[in-house]
Design a protein around this motif. Sequence first.
Motif, mmCIF file in Angstrom:
data_model
loop_
_atom_site.group_PDB
_atom_site.id
_atom_site.type_symbol
_atom_site.label_atom_id
_atom_site.label_comp_id
_atom_site.label_asym_id
_atom_site.label_seq_id
_atom_site.Cartn_x
_atom_site.Cartn_y
_atom_site.Cartn_z
ATOM 1 N N ALA A 192 19.333 -47.911 85.328
ATOM 2 C CA ALA A 192 17.888 -47.720 85.108
ATOM 3 C C ALA A 192 17.185 -49.057 84.882
ATOM 4 N N ARG A 193 17.838 -49.940 84.155
ATOM 5 C CA ARG A 193 17.231 -51.263 83.919
ATOM 6 C C ARG A 193 17.111 -52.059 85.218
ATOM 7 N N ASN A 194 18.160 -52.002 86.033
ATOM 8 C CA ASN A 194 18.064 -52.701 87.325
ATOM 9 C C ASN A 194 16.949 -52.130 88.182
ATOM 10 N N GLU A 195 16.857 -50.807 88.198
ATOM 11 C CA GLU A 195 15.786 -50.186 89.000
ATOM 12 C C GLU A 195 14.414 -50.514 88.427
ATOM 13 N N LEU A 196 14.314 -50.579 87.073
ATOM 14 C CA LEU A 196 13.032 -50.920 86.449
ATOM 15 C C LEU A 196 12.618 -52.341 86.806
ATOM 16 N N ASN A 197 13.589 -53.268 86.834
ATOM 17 C CA ASN A 197 13.275 -54.645 87.234
ATOM 18 C C ASN A 197 12.795 -54.689 88.683
ATOM 19 N N GLN A 198 13.442 -53.912 89.534
ATOM 20 C CA GLN A 198 13.011 -53.881 90.937
ATOM 21 C C GLN A 198 11.611 -53.286 91.071
ATOM 22 N N LEU A 242 11.146 -44.174 84.234
ATOM 23 C CA LEU A 242 12.338 -44.948 83.904
ATOM 24 C C LEU A 242 12.331 -45.407 82.453
ATOM 25 N N GLN A 243 11.167 -45.793 81.961
ATOM 26 C CA GLN A 243 11.078 -46.219 80.561
ATOM 27 C C GLN A 243 11.392 -45.062 79.612
ATOM 28 N N SER A 244 10.916 -43.842 79.977
ATOM 29 C CA SER A 244 11.227 -42.664 79.156
ATOM 30 C C SER A 244 12.731 -42.332 79.209
ATOM 31 N N GLU A 245 13.319 -42.446 80.409
ATOM 32 C CA GLU A 245 14.748 -42.171 80.545
ATOM 33 C C GLU A 245 15.579 -43.197 79.775
ATOM 34 N N LEU A 246 15.168 -44.463 79.808
ATOM 35 C CA LEU A 246 15.881 -45.491 79.054
ATOM 36 C C LEU A 246 15.841 -45.215 77.566
ATOM 37 N N ALA A 247 14.722 -44.725 77.088
ATOM 38 C CA ALA A 247 14.614 -44.413 75.665
ATOM 39 C C ALA A 247 15.565 -43.280 75.277
ATOM 40 N N GLN A 248 15.622 -42.246 76.117
ATOM 41 C CA GLN A 248 16.547 -41.145 75.829
ATOM 42 C C GLN A 248 18.009 -41.591 75.896
ATOM 43 N N LEU A 249 18.354 -42.375 76.930
ATOM 44 C CA LEU A 249 19.733 -42.842 77.064
ATOM 45 C C LEU A 249 20.131 -43.753 75.914
ATOM 46 N N THR A 279 9.016 -55.815 90.027
ATOM 47 C CA THR A 279 8.788 -56.785 91.109
ATOM 48 C C THR A 279 7.951 -56.170 92.220
ATOM 49 N N GLN A 280 8.278 -54.926 92.597
ATOM 50 C CA GLN A 280 7.517 -54.262 93.663
ATOM 51 C C GLN A 280 6.075 -53.991 93.227
ATOM 52 N N LEU A 281 5.910 -53.646 91.920
ATOM 53 C CA LEU A 281 4.556 -53.362 91.416
ATOM 54 C C LEU A 281 3.692 -54.620 91.439
ATOM 55 N N ILE A 282 4.282 -55.743 91.035
ATOM 56 C CA ILE A 282 3.515 -57.000 91.067
ATOM 57 C C ILE A 282 3.109 -57.341 92.496
ATOM 58 N N SER A 283 4.046 -57.175 93.417
ATOM 59 C CA SER A 283 3.749 -57.473 94.825
ATOM 60 C C SER A 283 2.686 -56.539 95.377
ATOM 61 N N ALA A 284 2.805 -55.229 95.015
ATOM 62 C CA ALA A 284 1.819 -54.268 95.523
ATOM 63 C C ALA A 284 0.437 -54.529 94.937
ATOM 64 N N GLN A 285 0.401 -54.877 93.640
ATOM 65 C CA GLN A 285 -0.899 -55.178 93.016
ATOM 66 C C GLN A 285 -1.522 -56.426 93.640
ATOM 67 N N SER A 286 -0.702 -57.423 93.920
ATOM 68 C CA SER A 286 -1.246 -58.644 94.553
ATOM 69 C C SER A 286 -1.786 -58.331 95.942
ATOM 70 N N ALA A 287 -1.079 -57.538 96.686
ATOM 71 C CA ALA A 287 -1.552 -57.170 98.033
ATOM 72 C C ALA A 287 -2.835 -56.366 97.956
ATOM 73 N N ALA A 334 0.090 -46.712 92.375
ATOM 74 C CA ALA A 334 0.132 -45.577 91.437
ATOM 75 C C ALA A 334 1.538 -44.978 91.371
ATOM 76 N N GLY A 335 2.213 -44.864 92.524
ATOM 77 C CA GLY A 335 3.583 -44.323 92.530
ATOM 78 C C GLY A 335 4.555 -45.208 91.772
ATOM 79 N N LEU A 336 4.424 -46.517 91.937
ATOM 80 C CA LEU A 336 5.305 -47.430 91.222
ATOM 81 C C LEU A 336 5.075 -47.362 89.715
ATOM 82 N N ARG A 337 3.809 -47.228 89.306
ATOM 83 C CA ARG A 337 3.525 -47.118 87.870
ATOM 84 C C ARG A 337 4.108 -45.817 87.298
ATOM 85 N N THR A 338 3.989 -44.729 88.077
ATOM 86 C CA THR A 338 4.560 -43.452 87.608
ATOM 87 C C THR A 338 6.074 -43.549 87.468
ATOM 88 N N ARG A 339 6.737 -44.151 88.484
ATOM 89 C CA ARG A 339 8.191 -44.304 88.425
ATOM 90 C C ARG A 339 8.609 -45.202 87.275
#
Length: 513
Positions: free
Chosen positions: A210-216, A340-347, A219-227, A331-336
């Motif tokens: 989950a942490r690896n996916e959150l980092n990805q 992931l942050q909620s799942e990390l908290a539970q785990l 990165t994708q969110l920053i790129s999408a926001q810049s675009a 919006a999709g990246l922010r939702t995901r």
Amino acid sequence: MNGLYDEIKIALYSVWSRRWLALGVAWLICILGWIAVSLQPPSYESEARVYVKTQNISSSQQGNSTNEQRKKIEQLSNTILSYENLQKVVRGTNLGLSVVTDKEMDGAVEALREKTEVELDEDSFYDISVTQSDPVLARDIVQKLIDIMQEENIAGDRSTIAEKISFWDEEVAKNQKILSEVEQRRIKFEQENLGLLPGVGSVSQRIESARNELNQIDTQLISAQSALVALNAQLASESPTINTPTFNPVAGGGGASSALASARGALAEARSRGLTDRHPDVVSLQKQIAALRSQAAAEPRASSGRSVIRTPNPAYSQLQSLRAERSATVAGLRTRKAALQSELAQLSSRQSLEPGVASEMEAINREFDSAKVQYDNALAERRAVEFDDNVESKTDAVKFSIIDKPSLSSVPSAPNRPLLLTIVLFFGLGAGVAVAFAMGHLQTSFPTASRLERASGLPVIGTVSLMLTPEQKTARTKNLKLLIGGTASLMGAFALLLIVEFTQRGLVTAAGA
């Protein structure tokens, strides 16, 4: 020398003068002795020789070493005269015809054991001998003992193997039950603690993933926001409409050209929205443009001047479509990211339970492995016993070879009647002579003049010879004939007894055959 000769003559005369006494004593002793010999039950001995052969089958193939085979032979030797085996012999022969009660059976078994000998020499030869009053019965007993030896080798081994198979069947079933119970517990534990167990899908691995996916996603969110920011800036600098030149048609004409221009503008706007050529609206506009193109070509050209109109900008429309798409991606990246942050908290909250669950799971796995080893060992032993059974049934590790079959003797081993009858005859004759001789010494008559002189110490003037009359001679001749007849009768009785004895032996041989 003359004195010895005289003594012999005196002894013979003494016996001869009492010949009827001697003959009577001989008859009496012979009759009593022959009756005693006849009353002795005959004992016939049957013998057999058996060779127990040990097969040279390697223990790796059979699981039965040479020492074990030799042990079987010695065990067979020790058990052949056991109570159970001798009881089988009694019931399987004529010995059991008169046995009714257990006490009678015990007595018959003990009597048979005393009259049975089984010897094993170093070369694995069994010498079996049985003594009985009936030669046929003795032979049957020896044959029955041989049969029991073979049964002990075959049926005994089969019985032992059957017991081993039954034992290992129970062991396999018991270990299989234990293994099944442990496996069910393990499956249930895995289901109840799904995600907390080490290995693929554990809490730690899921947190790391989950942490690896959150980092990805960051990165994708920053790129999408810049675009998106760059696209908004480009869209702000673009005009929504553009100037489009057109011609003013003559009265009653130029309608097809104007409609064609409008249709082309609508097609450009549709494509800017991202519609493909397969979209129904695009397909309809393309058909409309094709129809208007032929109509505009047929219209007469107007002689009026040109004019300029405002039409939608296709580039602006395309940029709006891209902005909507980029906004949806952001919006999709922010939702995901939020998920992931909620799942990390539970785990993270469940991660504290993972060491205890892992330790318990390891204990269950160790128990499962131990049960599996026990089950595999029991199953292997079961298969090994089955293999031994197959080898035993096909090869026979111990085989019997009858060297000498049970003998059927027509001559009793005891008593030796011909010898005993002869001994009784000579003893009777000797006893008769001895009695007559003894009686001659007990009486006070003197057979010779010299003995009378020695006994009395007085000289003997003379002797008078006995003169027999013709009647006395006739009587003496008659008595002599009677004596000879009595002696001959004694010898005839002896010969008759010998004939009866050998006749009985012949009948025994014929009955056994």
